[in-house]
Design an enzyme around this catalytic site. Structure first.
Site, PDB file in Angstrom:
ATOM      1  CG  ASP A  76      21.924 -27.251  67.784  1.00 39.87           C
ATOM      2  OD1 ASP A  76      20.783 -27.560  68.161  1.00 39.87           O
ATOM      3  OD2 ASP A  76      22.957 -27.580  68.397  1.00 39.87           O
ATOM      4  CG  ASP A  78      20.631 -27.176  73.848  1.00 41.09           C
ATOM      5  OD1 ASP A  78      20.636 -26.732  74.999  1.00 41.09           O
ATOM      6  OD2 ASP A  78      19.579 -27.421  73.211  1.00 41.09           O
TER       7      ASP A  78
END
Length: 278
Positions: A76, A78
């Site tokens: 991922d 963020d």
């Protein structure tokens, strides 16, 4: 089975010896003052609470398991690879960060559907000048600690990298170029005449989209699920993490920590290297 102990601080020998006793370790190996490997242990559930109390990250790792066993890391963006939620910082440029951040948090806890939450948040950005995106990238976005060490070690061992995000292409493509990542996929903000329209172009990359991209790249290179590591922090990462042989919850929400193979609650991203380095 080995027990890996790591922390941001030097781990007191008394704590290491206590954990070695609880886990019936055959021997203790000190790799560094903040990193220990306890050999031939018996996994014990009560180790988790002790380690959390003393801000120690731990992992029961099969003997001989190492980075070279893997072919792909899917991560991922963020609050995992980077230190911010980009959409929250973009919203700050619009003066509406609290409203957007509240929706972000709810989505990451799994309380509301991610795609719907993204549409609601992006709609609030309507009319914002696209220059705000570059300001966020230049002024606020930083790599999380240990990111470059982790990526260097992955490349050294021939592990490919896929950055897949419910965030935005504007950021993932810049990070891909900057860090030499192999693949990146994210959502595209619609921009007309230099202004955000409040819409997302194309199909939204949600939890299922992340899982699909993991499997797409894995299958393209003939990898087995056991050869894939997936890393994330929010509920939107759970489907992706479930498709991997090893899943890492990085400074994650409780729902993610509970379902991951390993949780890095205190150390940086290079904690992955410490877990699987030997």
């Amino acid at each position: 089975m080995n027990l890996i102990l790591q922390a941001l601080h030097n781990i007191p020998s008394a704590q290491v010896e206590h954990l070695a006793s609880v886990a019936n370790a055959a021997r203790i190996e000190q790799v560094a003052a903040h990193l220990y490997r306890l050999r031939a242990v018996n996994p014990q559930a009560n180790i988790a609470a002790y380690c959390f109390e003393h801000q120690i990250d731990y992992g029961f790792v099969p003997q001989g398991k190492q980075l070279a066993d893997f072919g792909l890391l899917v991560m991922d963006m963020d609050s995992t690879l980077i230190n911010i939620e980009c959409i929250d910082e973009i919203a700050d440029m619009q003066g509406i960060k609290p409203q957007v951040a509240e929706i972000t948090e709810s989505a990451m806890r799994g309380e509301i559907d991610f795609a719907e939450s993204l549409r609601r948040r992006v709609a609030l950005l309507k009319g914002l000048d696209e220059a705000a995106l570059l300001r966020v990238y230049d002024e606020r976005l930083k790599l999380n600690p240990g990111a470059e060490t982790m990526l260097t070690e992955l490349k050294k061992h021939g592990v490919m990298t896929l950055l897949v995000s419910g965030g935005f292409v504007f950021f993932t493509e810049r990070l891909k170029a900057r860090l030499g990542l192999d693949f990146a996929h994210a959502n595209e903000l619609e921009i007309v005449d230099g202004k955000l329209t409040g819409n997302v172009s194309g199909k939204i990359v949600d939890a299922q989209g992340k899982a699909d991209w993991l499997n797409h790249v894995r299958e393209e290179f003939g990898l087995q699920a056991a050869q894939v590591i997936a890393m994330g922090d929010g509920a939107n990462d759970l489907k992706m993490m479930a498709q991997a042989g090893v899943s890492i919850a990085y400074h994650a929400k409780p729902v993610v920590r509970a379902q991951a193979s390993y949780a890095l609650n205190f150390v940086g991203l290079d904690g992955l290297v410490n877990l699987l380095g030997n």
